[in-house]
Design an enzyme around this catalytic site. Sequence first.
Site, PDB file in Angstrom:
ATOM      1  N   ASN A 260       0.865  -1.173   0.000  1.00  0.00           N
ATOM      2  CA  ASN A 260       0.000   0.000   0.000  1.00  0.00           C
ATOM      3  C   ASN A 260       0.907   1.229   0.000  1.00  0.00           C
ATOM      4  OD1 ASN A 260      -1.772   2.036   0.560  1.00  0.00           O
ATOM      5  ND2 ASN A 260      -2.776   0.988   2.268  1.00  0.00           N
TER       6      ASN A 260
ATOM      7  N   ARG B 153      -2.250  -1.603  -3.785  1.00  0.00           N
ATOM      8  CA  ARG B 153      -3.407  -0.712  -3.673  1.00  0.00           C
ATOM      9  C   ARG B 153      -3.202   0.449  -4.641  1.00  0.00           C
ATOM     10  NH1 ARG B 153      -4.481   3.746   0.707  1.00  0.00           N
ATOM     11  NH2 ARG B 153      -6.555   4.401   0.072  1.00  0.00           N
TER      12      ARG B 153
ATOM     13  N   HIS C 268     -11.927   4.506  -0.652  1.00  0.00           N
ATOM     14  CA  HIS C 268     -12.149   3.527   0.430  1.00  0.00           C
ATOM     15  C   HIS C 268     -13.032   2.372  -0.020  1.00  0.00           C
ATOM     16  CE1 HIS C 268     -11.602   6.963   3.600  1.00  0.00           C
ATOM     17  NE2 HIS C 268     -10.460   6.306   3.439  1.00  0.00           N
TER      18      HIS C 268
ATOM     19  N   ARG D  65      -8.734  17.193   6.375  1.00  0.00           N
ATOM     20  CA  ARG D  65      -9.433  17.600   5.140  1.00  0.00           C
ATOM     21  C   ARG D  65     -10.781  18.237   5.483  1.00  0.00           C
ATOM     22  NH1 ARG D  65      -8.851  11.879   2.131  1.00  0.00           N
ATOM     23  NH2 ARG D  65      -7.249  11.336   3.640  1.00  0.00           N
TER      24      ARG D  65
ATOM     25  N   GLU E  74      -8.178  -3.719   4.950  1.00  0.00           N
ATOM     26  CA  GLU E  74      -7.991  -3.446   3.525  1.00  0.00           C
ATOM     27  C   GLU E  74      -6.916  -4.347   2.930  1.00  0.00           C
ATOM     28  OE1 GLU E  74      -7.804   0.816   4.535  1.00  0.00           O
ATOM     29  OE2 GLU E  74      -8.826   1.142   2.637  1.00  0.00           O
TER      30      GLU E  74
END
Length: 397
Positions: A7, A90, A179, A240, A383
């Site tokens: 990742n 990923r 996601h 964010r 994940e």
Amino acid sequence: MKILVINSGSSSIKFKLFDMSDESVICKGLIEQIGQANSGVKITNVKTGANVERSMPITNHGFGIDMMNFLLFEVGSLQSLADIAAVGHRVVQGADVFKSAVLVDADVLRKIEALIPLAPLHNLASISGIRECQRVSPQIPNVAVFDTVFHQSMPPEAYMYALPWELYENHKIRRYGAHGTSHEYVSKQAAKLLGKDENELNAISLHIGSGASVCAIKGGKCVDTSMGLTPLEGLMMGTRSGDIDPAIVPFLLEYTRYTPAEIDAIMNKKSGLMAIAGTNDMRDIHQKVSEGDTKASLALAMHVRRAKKYIGAYHAIIGQIDCIIFTAGIGENDAKWRAAVCEGLEIFGIEIDKAKNEQNSHENRDISKDDSKIKILVIPTDEELAIAQKTKEAIEK
Ligand code: ADP
């Protein structure tokens, strides 16, 4: 069969080596601050407990991958690189080009490259990771697993922006979400927990970590999600802003000295919880709230309110729902946050059980009252395991 999952973030590489015979983790590691003076690596052999932690200059992702390969041997996780059946990578942005995980060849790499403008930092990092793996072990297949694939089932009324058509046609400006691998994984786990066919599950999934997004799932498929062209839209996040009036951007350009790059950095790295509370760590925010810090209270209230708004909106979009799913750092661990989000939703048949909510656990679990019409589930996301499973599927196809 051993599968390595990589990742690559803009300045980090997380990796995990899986034994797919029982889906157990053999070894996991993290390379941080790539390109900075304080870069370093950590790796743990999960089976033996052996670990290595080293500060060293890691100038780029390619060198990071070389270090990872070297350390896999050093902690005794591997005898030979040839023991790795495939590497799963990923990739954040697959846009509408990729509808599933794919085996990487020259054409796939070109297509991922063409999507760089839609996710500059992330796609570039994934590409350098893939290239280095190809260089070091050309015989090991690489599989690209996209964050956006699960959201490809959104109907146009969910993914189109009400902007001139040419922006969509010429610049691919639409909502893609992110996601997706996590939302898909936790929704399948939720279906299992409820004893439902995964293709019949109606759910609202909240992935709430530093980055955060909500996904509306109908019949096991994504029908809407809160992140957009980039992972900036939607919920208030660690650093964010999430949804803002887009007119703020031209206002800043016109009336301040900020450059477009500075405005981008403000919205991605200096906003969210950090901007209001001075920290992006939810644990610190709770601590500050308990000390009477009014800005921390405001940040928490804003963060919770935005999540509630999306639950209401997606309930209206989906109609009848089976469950709400909480996952990721805050969703999995923060009972106070979950209780705050569920407060007032009893009228919709969403009733949290105080004691079950406050029980610490890393298991998939139901935290709603026995007679809650809509179940509230906590499902730890994984994940990397989801990427390993998709990688295995892709090479067995
Ligand atoms: P990402 O993967 O997007 O970087 P994570 O899923 O690791 O983010 O989530 C990070 C967030 O989870 C941080 O705000 C952190 O404070 C929060 N978090 C982690 N553990 C807890 C906990 N026990 N209680 C409250 N918040 C937590």
